[in-house]
Motif scaffolding. Structure first.
Motif: not given
Length: 139
Positions: A64-83
């Motif tokens: 799960a860790l790599p998936v969670l890192e990837f998804v959270s990183g992508l959301l933060i990067l593009i600023g979608l559902f940033t919180r």
């Protein structure tokens, strides 16, 4: 008026730079691990083999860790559902800190604490998140 506007603009740019930095860190961690998921999982299981954490918990987390890192990183990067992305990254970081202490890997702890500090500051200053998909969706 000009000074206040400059301060506001600088705060927005500072937020963007910090958001991109932490987003890239999480995104990159996940991105490089996803193609070698089995190997990463095997490595993590080996790291925790002498800890008090049972393998039955380590194995699912290692996948799960790599998936969670990837998804959270992508959301933060593009600023979608940033919180939500910041909170997810924070939860992942706390889990990593717990795991790091269980295997006594004290060298990794400062980096993880710095990640949590970045995430905390970004959450505290979330209203400055103007250069993000979230900002455009709200309009």
């Amino acid at each position: 008026m000009f000074i206040n506007n400059t301060i506001t603009m600088d705060s927005k740019w500072a937020f963007l730079l910090s958001r991109l930095a932490i987003g890239l860190s999480f995104f990159g961690h996940g991105l490089v691990r996803l193609p070698k998921l089995q190997g990463f999982s095997n490595w993590m299981v080996e790291q925790f083999s002498k800890s008090m954490l049972p393998e039955i918990l380590v194995i699912p987390f290692s996948y799960a860790l790599p998936v969670l890192e990837f998804v959270s990183g992508l959301l933060i990067l593009i600023g979608l559902f940033t919180r939500q992305g910041l909170l997810l990254a924070g939860a992942v970081s706390l889990a990593l800190i717990f795991g790091t202490t269980m295997i006594e890997n004290w060298e990794a702890l400062p980096s993880q604490l710095i990640h949590v500090a970045f995430l905390s500051v970004l959450l505290a200053y979330l209203p400055h998140n103007s250069y993000a998909v979230d900002h455009f969706i709200k309009k």
